[in-house]
Design a protein around this motif. Structure first.
Motif, PDB file in Angstrom:
ATOM      1  N   GLY A 287       0.852  -1.177   0.000  1.00 42.06           N
ATOM      2  CA  GLY A 287       0.000   0.000   0.000  1.00 42.06           C
ATOM      3  C   GLY A 287       0.891   1.232   0.000  1.00 42.06           C
ATOM      4  N   GLU A 288       0.303   2.379   0.121  1.00 50.02           N
ATOM      5  CA  GLU A 288       1.101   3.602   0.159  1.00 50.02           C
ATOM      6  C   GLU A 288       1.946   3.641   1.425  1.00 50.02           C
ATOM      7  OE1 GLU A 288      -0.927   7.231  -0.518  1.00 50.02           O
ATOM      8  OE2 GLU A 288      -2.027   6.472  -2.257  1.00 50.02           O
ATOM      9  N   MET A 289       3.222   3.886   1.240  1.00 53.80           N
ATOM     10  CA  MET A 289       4.145   4.010   2.376  1.00 53.80           C
ATOM     11  C   MET A 289       4.957   5.285   2.173  1.00 53.80           C
ATOM     12  SD  MET A 289       5.578   0.170   3.015  1.00 53.80           S
ATOM     13  CE  MET A 289       4.542  -1.271   2.849  1.00 53.80           C
ATOM     14  N   PRO A 290       4.421   6.409   2.609  1.00 51.85           N
ATOM     15  CA  PRO A 290       5.079   7.694   2.336  1.00 51.85           C
ATOM     16  C   PRO A 290       6.427   7.870   3.005  1.00 51.85           C
ATOM     17  CG  PRO A 290       3.196   7.969   3.821  1.00 51.85           C
ATOM     18  CD  PRO A 290       3.137   6.570   3.316  1.00 51.85           C
ATOM     19  N   LYS A 291       6.755   7.003   3.983  1.00 51.23           N
ATOM     20  CA  LYS A 291       8.043   7.131   4.677  1.00 51.23           C
ATOM     21  C   LYS A 291       9.086   6.131   4.168  1.00 51.23           C
ATOM     22  CE  LYS A 291       6.473  10.235   7.621  1.00 51.23           C
ATOM     23  NZ  LYS A 291       6.329   9.977   9.060  1.00 51.23           N
ATOM     24  N   LEU A 292       8.667   5.170   3.344  1.00 48.88           N
ATOM     25  CA  LEU A 292       9.589   4.129   2.888  1.00 48.88           C
ATOM     26  C   LEU A 292      10.423   4.630   1.710  1.00 48.88           C
ATOM     27  CD1 LEU A 292      10.314   1.116   3.456  1.00 48.88           C
ATOM     28  CD2 LEU A 292       8.848   0.544   1.513  1.00 48.88           C
ATOM     29  N   THR A 293      11.734   4.665   1.907  1.00 50.73           N
ATOM     30  CA  THR A 293      12.633   5.156   0.856  1.00 50.73           C
ATOM     31  C   THR A 293      13.591   4.073   0.360  1.00 50.73           C
ATOM     32  OG1 THR A 293      14.236   5.932   2.498  1.00 50.73           O
ATOM     33  CG2 THR A 293      12.569   7.506   1.765  1.00 50.73           C
ATOM     34  N   ASP A 294      13.666   2.949   1.063  1.00 49.64           N
ATOM     35  CA  ASP A 294      14.676   1.938   0.745  1.00 49.64           C
ATOM     36  C   ASP A 294      14.022   0.561   0.812  1.00 49.64           C
ATOM     37  OD1 ASP A 294      16.837   0.229   0.610  1.00 49.64           O
ATOM     38  OD2 ASP A 294      18.129   1.467   1.844  1.00 49.64           O
ATOM     39  N   LEU A 295      14.086  -0.197  -0.288  1.00 51.24           N
ATOM     40  CA  LEU A 295      13.493  -1.533  -0.311  1.00 51.24           C
ATOM     41  C   LEU A 295      14.460  -2.506  -0.979  1.00 51.24           C
ATOM     42  CD1 LEU A 295      11.129  -3.503   0.120  1.00 51.24           C
ATOM     43  CD2 LEU A 295      10.226  -2.772  -2.101  1.00 51.24           C
ATOM     44  N   SER A 296      14.753  -3.602  -0.280  1.00 50.98           N
ATOM     45  CA  SER A 296      15.626  -4.628  -0.842  1.00 50.98           C
ATOM     46  C   SER A 296      14.895  -5.959  -0.926  1.00 50.98           C
ATOM     47  CB  SER A 296      16.891  -4.796   0.000  1.00 50.98           C
ATOM     48  OG  SER A 296      17.687  -5.844  -0.522  1.00 50.98           O
ATOM     49  N   LEU A 297      14.904  -6.523  -2.132  1.00 53.17           N
ATOM     50  CA  LEU A 297      14.426  -7.888  -2.369  1.00 53.17           C
ATOM     51  C   LEU A 297      15.580  -8.744  -2.870  1.00 53.17           C
ATOM     52  CD1 LEU A 297      11.055  -6.883  -3.993  1.00 53.17           C
ATOM     53  CD2 LEU A 297      11.240  -8.390  -2.020  1.00 53.17           C
ATOM     54  N   SER A 298      16.776  -8.331  -2.554  1.00 51.91           N
ATOM     55  CA  SER A 298      17.977  -9.023  -3.007  1.00 51.91           C
ATOM     56  C   SER A 298      18.062 -10.434  -2.420  1.00 51.91           C
ATOM     57  CB  SER A 298      19.204  -8.206  -2.584  1.00 51.91           C
ATOM     58  OG  SER A 298      20.397  -8.870  -2.928  1.00 51.91           O
ATOM     59  N   GLN A 299      18.765 -11.311  -3.153  1.00 55.77           N
ATOM     60  CA  GLN A 299      19.029 -12.678  -2.707  1.00 55.77           C
ATOM     61  C   GLN A 299      17.753 -13.454  -2.433  1.00 55.77           C
ATOM     62  OE1 GLN A 299      22.614 -13.268  -0.213  1.00 55.77           O
ATOM     63  NE2 GLN A 299      22.748 -11.032  -0.118  1.00 55.77           N
ATOM     64  N   ASN A 300      16.833 -13.393  -3.383  1.00 58.32           N
ATOM     65  CA  ASN A 300      15.659 -14.250  -3.385  1.00 58.32           C
ATOM     66  C   ASN A 300      15.706 -15.119  -4.638  1.00 58.32           C
ATOM     67  OD1 ASN A 300      13.581 -13.781  -1.080  1.00 58.32           O
ATOM     68  ND2 ASN A 300      14.365 -11.732  -1.539  1.00 58.32           N
TER      69      ASN A 300
END
Length: 485
Positions: A287-300
């Motif tokens: 959903g909307e996450m106005p504070k989220l600036t960094d997302l990692s889905l690495s190593q999946n």
């Protein structure tokens, strides 16, 4: 200046520098109200000098903290035993310390703490019992500590906790149970901790998390579950999302996530999902996450993701999709987070990129494409990236033929942006050559151009060309060993 004067000057400068050295630890420069005992101390002194309110035992040879050890020092507000040889604490060891606010016993061989040892320490605000050898926690151990706000128990061997152990800690804000041997958690442990803000359970042996574990924790701001063996999460795991700003789930065994799992987190700043076993994502995951600036889905184990899955993440600055199984990525993947500054696609199996892939990512400053299976790139693919400053292209099997000339020219014109150099894999005679260092005439296509036609000739390997198009196979060459049909 004489040699003696020079030596005096150097020594004075060194002394002055030592005075200006900052104290790395609190105990390096004790103040008037602090007393520090080191490795030569073998027992707790019965009487401290007047005015001391904080006492530290560092690597002291104190095996037992006896009953009434501090009864003549009721003024103490802080007590720390760090890296001591302590193996036992007698009941009543801390009796009389009615003003004690902070106690730490860490990095000792202590395996057990008797129930009642903290009795009557009603002003305690912080207990730190980290990196010992504690194996279990019993009900009653923390009874009467209704002013306690922080309890650190990480780095022990705790495998069991009795229900009710934390029941009296109604003002607890931080509970740190990480780096233990917990294979399961009980909802009853946390049922009375409704003021709790930080719960750390990372680096244990958890394989699952009860659906109602956070039911009575409406004020949680941080949940740390990383470094366990959790394979599945309940869709209703987080009933209270409004205040949560840090959710750490990396390094588990998650293969999938429930639909809409990350909807309704207005304060979430940190979300970690790397080092799991994710093979797919649901179409409406975020959903909307106005504070989220960094997302990692690495190593999946992702080979594809739903188009637009990141579209609610308008404020995302950094997206890491490295070390997955992508062979192809699409512009639609990046719809929504158009303010991305750092995009990491390294260590996948990407064979090609579409010319319009980066059209909406005009804010990208760092782009990582290294360690893929790229042979060439479309002309002008980097043109939309007006803010690009760092580009990683190494460890791809670049085919250095005429199709790579546009990339070669772009690299030469933007050499200051290339962080990891692109080198040729093919043809063989250019293998290992830096693309930037080549000249344009070295990029040769292996076949004649479409307007070139080969005619039969009596001389072996001789090719006669003409600019007139002919409807025969353009590259057919005949020798004196074959006759034309």
């Amino acid at each position: 200046m004489s040699r003696g004067e020079i030596i005096v000057l150097i020594l004075s400068l060194l002394f002055e520098a030592s005075l200006n050295q900052p104290c790395e630890r609190e105990t390096d420069c004790p103040t008037e109200n602090q007393e520090v005992f080191s490795s030569s101390t073998t027992e707790i002194p019965s009487l401290l000098r007047p005015g001391v309110t904080e006492v530290f035992f560092l690597s002291s040879q104190i095996e037992t903290i006896p009953k009434g050890a501090f009864v003549k020092n009721p003024q103490l507000e802080k007590l720390e035993l760090l890296s001591t040889t302590t193996t036992s604490i007698e009941p009543g060891a801390f009796e009389g310390l009615v003003d004690l606010k902070h106690i730490e016993i860490s990095s000792t061989p202590l395996t057990w703490i008797p129930v009642g040892v903290f009795k009557d320490l009603s002003n305690l605000e912080k207990i730190i019992l980290k990196f010992n050898k504690l194996r279990s926690l019993e009900k009653g151990l923390f009874d009467g500590l209704d002013k306690l706000t922080e309890l650190q128990l990480h780095g022990n061997d705790i495998g069991s906790i009795e229900d009710g152990t934390f029941d009296g800690l109604e003002n607890l804000l931080v509970l740190h149970l990480a780096k233990n041997n917990l294979s399961a958690v009980s909802t009853h442990w946390f049922s009375n901790l409704n003021k709790l803000q930080t719960l750390r359970l990372y680096d244990n042996q958890l394989t699952s998390v009860p659906e109602d574990i956070f039911q009575n924790l409406p004020n949680l701001k941080e949940i740390a579950l990383h470094g366990n063996k959790i394979a599945e999460l309940s869709p209703n795991l987080f009933p209270h999302k409004e205040k949560l700003n840090k959710l750490l789930l990396e390094n588990n065994l998650l293969t999938g996530l429930p639909e809409g799992f990350f909807v309704g987190f207005p304060q979430l700043k940190t979300l970690t999902l790397q080092k799991n076993k994710l093979t797919s994502l649901p179409p409406a995951l975020f959903g909307e996450m106005p504070k989220l600036t960094d997302l990692s889905l690495s190593q999946n184990s992702l080979s594809t993701i739903p188009k637009g899955v990141f579209s609610p993440l308008k404020k995302l600055k950094k997206l890491d999709l490295s070390k997955n199984q992508f062979v192809k990525v699409y512009a639609e993947y990046f719809e929504g987070p158009e303010k991305l500054v750092d995009l990491n696609l390294q260590n996948n199996k990407i064979k090609s990129l579409d010319a319009d892939l980066f059209e909406k990512l005009q804010s990208v400053v760092t782009l990582r494409l290294a360690h893929n299976d790229l042979h060439t790139l479309p002309e002008d693919i980097f043109e939309p990236l007006l803010k690009l400053k760092k580009l990683y292209l190494s460890d791809n099997p670049w085919r250095c033929d005429c199709n790579l000339i546009p990339l070669h020219l772009w690299i030469k014109a933007n050499s200051d942006k290339i962080v990891s150099a692109a080198v040729c894999e093919y043809p063989e005679h250019l293998k290992g050559q830096n693309i930037k260092s080549l000249t344009e005439d070295q990029f040769i296509c292996p076949h004649p151009s479409p307007h070139t036609t080969a005619f039969p000739t009596t001389e072996p390997t001789t090719i006669v060309t003409t600019t007139t198009p002919i409807l025969t196979t353009p590259t057919t060459t005949f020798t004196n060993h074959h006759s034309p049909h």
